[in-house]
Design a protein around this motif. Sequence first.
Motif, PDB file in Angstrom:
ATOM      1  N   ASP A   1      32.610   9.497   4.301  1.00 44.26           N
ATOM      2  CA  ASP A   1      31.582   9.509   5.356  1.00 44.26           C
ATOM      3  C   ASP A   1      31.505   8.127   5.992  1.00 44.26           C
ATOM      4  O   ASP A   1      32.470   7.347   5.946  1.00 44.26           O
ATOM      5  CB  ASP A   1      30.242   9.966   4.735  1.00 44.26           C
ATOM      6  CG  ASP A   1      29.309  10.624   5.732  1.00 44.26           C
ATOM      7  OD1 ASP A   1      28.644   9.893   6.485  1.00 44.26           O
ATOM      8  OD2 ASP A   1      29.233  11.868   5.766  1.00 44.26           O
ATOM      9  N   ASP A   2      30.398   7.791   6.561  1.00 45.04           N
ATOM     10  CA  ASP A   2      30.171   6.522   7.262  1.00 45.04           C
ATOM     11  C   ASP A   2      30.577   5.335   6.380  1.00 45.04           C
ATOM     12  O   ASP A   2      30.606   5.438   5.162  1.00 45.04           O
ATOM     13  CB  ASP A   2      28.671   6.442   7.591  1.00 45.04           C
ATOM     14  CG  ASP A   2      28.388   5.436   8.686  1.00 45.04           C
ATOM     15  OD1 ASP A   2      29.266   4.630   9.001  1.00 45.04           O
ATOM     16  OD2 ASP A   2      27.255   5.469   9.214  1.00 45.04           O
TER      17      ASP A   2
ATOM     18  N   ASP B   1      19.829  16.638   7.030  1.00 46.54           N
ATOM     19  CA  ASP B   1      19.984  15.498   6.117  1.00 46.54           C
ATOM     20  C   ASP B   1      19.068  15.642   4.910  1.00 46.54           C
ATOM     21  O   ASP B   1      19.138  14.842   3.980  1.00 46.54           O
ATOM     22  CB  ASP B   1      19.652  14.185   6.845  1.00 46.54           C
ATOM     23  CG  ASP B   1      20.868  13.620   7.566  1.00 46.54           C
ATOM     24  OD1 ASP B   1      21.960  14.206   7.419  1.00 46.54           O
ATOM     25  OD2 ASP B   1      20.723  12.597   8.263  1.00 46.54           O
TER      26      ASP B   1
HETATM   27  C1  GLA Z   1      23.845  11.068   9.769  1.00 48.69           C
HETATM   28  C2  GLA Z   1      24.354  12.286   9.035  1.00 48.69           C
HETATM   29  C3  GLA Z   1      24.529  11.973   7.572  1.00 48.69           C
HETATM   30  C4  GLA Z   1      25.486  10.828   7.415  1.00 48.69           C
HETATM   31  C5  GLA Z   1      24.995   9.624   8.218  1.00 48.69           C
HETATM   32  C6  GLA Z   1      26.027   8.510   8.222  1.00 48.69           C
HETATM   33  O1  GLA Z   1      22.567  10.760   9.396  1.00 48.69           O
HETATM   34  O2  GLA Z   1      23.479  13.362   9.214  1.00 48.69           O
HETATM   35  O3  GLA Z   1      24.981  13.096   6.866  1.00 48.69           O
HETATM   36  O4  GLA Z   1      26.761  11.220   7.838  1.00 48.69           O
HETATM   37  O5  GLA Z   1      24.734   9.971   9.557  1.00 48.69           O
HETATM   38  O6  GLA Z   1      25.611   7.439   8.958  1.00 48.69           O
END
Ligand code: GLA
Length: 727
Positions: free
Chosen positions: A366-367, A548
């Motif tokens: 992910d990020d 989220d």
């Molecule tokens: C958003 C997404 C999360 C995650 C973050 C990463 O909030 O909904 O699931 O990927 O970005 O910054």
Amino acid sequence: MTLRFSDDGKVAHLTNGSVSYVIEVVLGRYLAHRYFGPAIRHWDGTGVVPPRKRGFALELIGGTVGEYCDDFPAECPVPDVGDYRLPQLVVRGSKLGVTHCEPAFESWEELPEKPELCGLPSTRAAAGEATTLHVTLLDAELGVRVHLLYTLFDGQDVMARSMRVENCGTQELEVLDAQSLSLELPAKGYDVLTLYGRHECEANISRVPIRHGIQTSESTEGLSSPQHHPFMALLDPDATVDAGEVVAVHLFYSGSHVERCEQDEYGNVRLQAGINPRTFSWRLAPGSSFQTPEAILCHSDEGLSGMAQAFHWLYREHLMPARWAHRQRPVLFNSWEAMYYDTTYDKIEAQAKLAASMGAELYALDDGWFRWDASSNTAMGDWTCNPRKFPGGIDSVEQLVHGLGMRFGLWFEPEVISRRSHLFERHPDWALQVPGYEARVGRHTYLLDMGRPDVQDYLIETLDCWLAGHAIDYVKWDMNRTMSDSFSAMLPPERQGELQHRHILGTYRVLREVTRRHPDVLFEGCSSGGGRFDPGILAYVGQNWTSDNTDAADRTRIQWGYGLLYPPVAMGAHVSIVPNHQTGRTISLDTRFQVARQLNLGYELDVTKLTDEERDEIADQIAAYKADRAWMAEADLRLLATPNDNYVMWESVAPDRSRAMVMVFQRERSVLDAQGRFQLRGLDEASDYRIEETGQVAGGDTLARVGICVPLMQDDYEAVTYHLLRV
Ligand code: GLA
């Protein structure tokens, strides 16, 4: 499926044998709405309100005394012609500068196939799967031709609607409001149901009685938003989850939108959906057209569950990328809640090895992988891997994950730009900002000006380069920024009102092009969770991240809300750590799994911190999920009525009705335990089923009519899952 025109050429009746839609040309010029509801054999005119004399109302041109404009059931209402309710279309001509427009009936025809909408997502239909009526209205004085499209699908009570406004004259026009549809409903009581929410709290149900005047649900955020989903339903006040009449509209649009209904002084109701005129205008040069997004109208006689079935069917068969609509999804492990921005190769290696040992099939980074440090401050837009975090580059992670027998996924947020990024140093004008003002940041980012072709090309090439040059199997396509500071350096002052819609068209172009070039990649849409979860996005991606908020108790409610519209195969749900990072609540690993397994299952937690027992339990969960996955990917979701709000029930039924899975979630241990029954839906009533967990055998008819008792559960936030097998 038929489209019939009456012998005198005045009535068009579109029907699929299950639902009918009738319009009529009145006085040679006005297009009147006559009926939308359960199928009728023919239109006999019995529902037309007879002329009646009254004061203070303007008469239809060419009509008899008693035929008035103010309650005329206009199929395409416009302002300034004596109908003071919501207009579908507002156009200003440059010659006179007024918004007076009188589109009169011109023609209608059946189209051999459903046309694509230029630049916009829409439902697809092969020959024989749908019938499309194309109606044109013309205001020759102004030079406006209006094209109305109505597509009825074979099989379900859903209809696609859209409008195209063509400048067929010589003067420049400005479109100030162009709703995708306008629907007249007869005078009676209704409840208005909408979905509202916020980050981590999406898809809540609001149900209020209709009142005289206008009720709206709208976004001006530049995205469909978790605040107000682009959906509105008008229900019979007695309608329930599985009974009663529902008329609903769902808009295929990912930008600022409005759904609105108006009950007039006679009790008649007008329902509309479209681009939000508060943040929209569009200059239309002679010879050009403006196309509205598509909206889906649904009619259900079986309450909210009937509506849900119709939307689920339509989105699977005619909207989602075909290759993902029925396909089993790999069990996903995602790095976000495990390590947030602080990703490194070593950490991913430790996580991925354990994930693979538990049965994971897809590992998503992910990020964080491109950030200059372990925060959110930098580097959005550059999309280059940080070599300090990943000395071997993304290739090394990809090889690691593939070497462990899993597929590999990567996170991007294409539509934003960090203030601290190389891209912003090179192209500050690519960010939305109004000259002379300091632009706002959201998580240190600005929005890219997605209406610019050069920005679109940059993103298409950047993403294409990543996907063509690496073995990436899954992309999480995120978007975490609402719109502000709306000025485009590319647009002249008189066209700045087009910015928001151009932004969405540009976003769709990038999504369309990237997903078209990489059809084997599973794309998951995301926007701070469900912030931009709408059918427009679903036209391009295989699934959407639902929220989220990974707390299982909250998730039951959020998933139920989205379940009104989207099939489970279009949504992701993850098991996360406790205490939960969003709510602080502790819920058993078992319940967390029961709730997540209803959708595409994932895990999003630091697996190195789990005990051996927990890892074993997760391995068992994954094995159990995989055992059901093949038929669950095809299953119909049935929303079930609950005895009271303490319970959430969710039933998935195999298409051949040979099996079903039912989850019962209990919020609190209560004295009401097991005092209620719930009835199952969608089973074969002539067959018997064995409930595997209890060994009990019961008839499908008994399960549907008598129902089964709420199981006894000992704790708060407990869930029980029953597997039913036809015997
Ligand atoms: C958003 C997404 C999360 C995650 C973050 C990463 O909030 O909904 O699931 O990927 O970005 O910054």
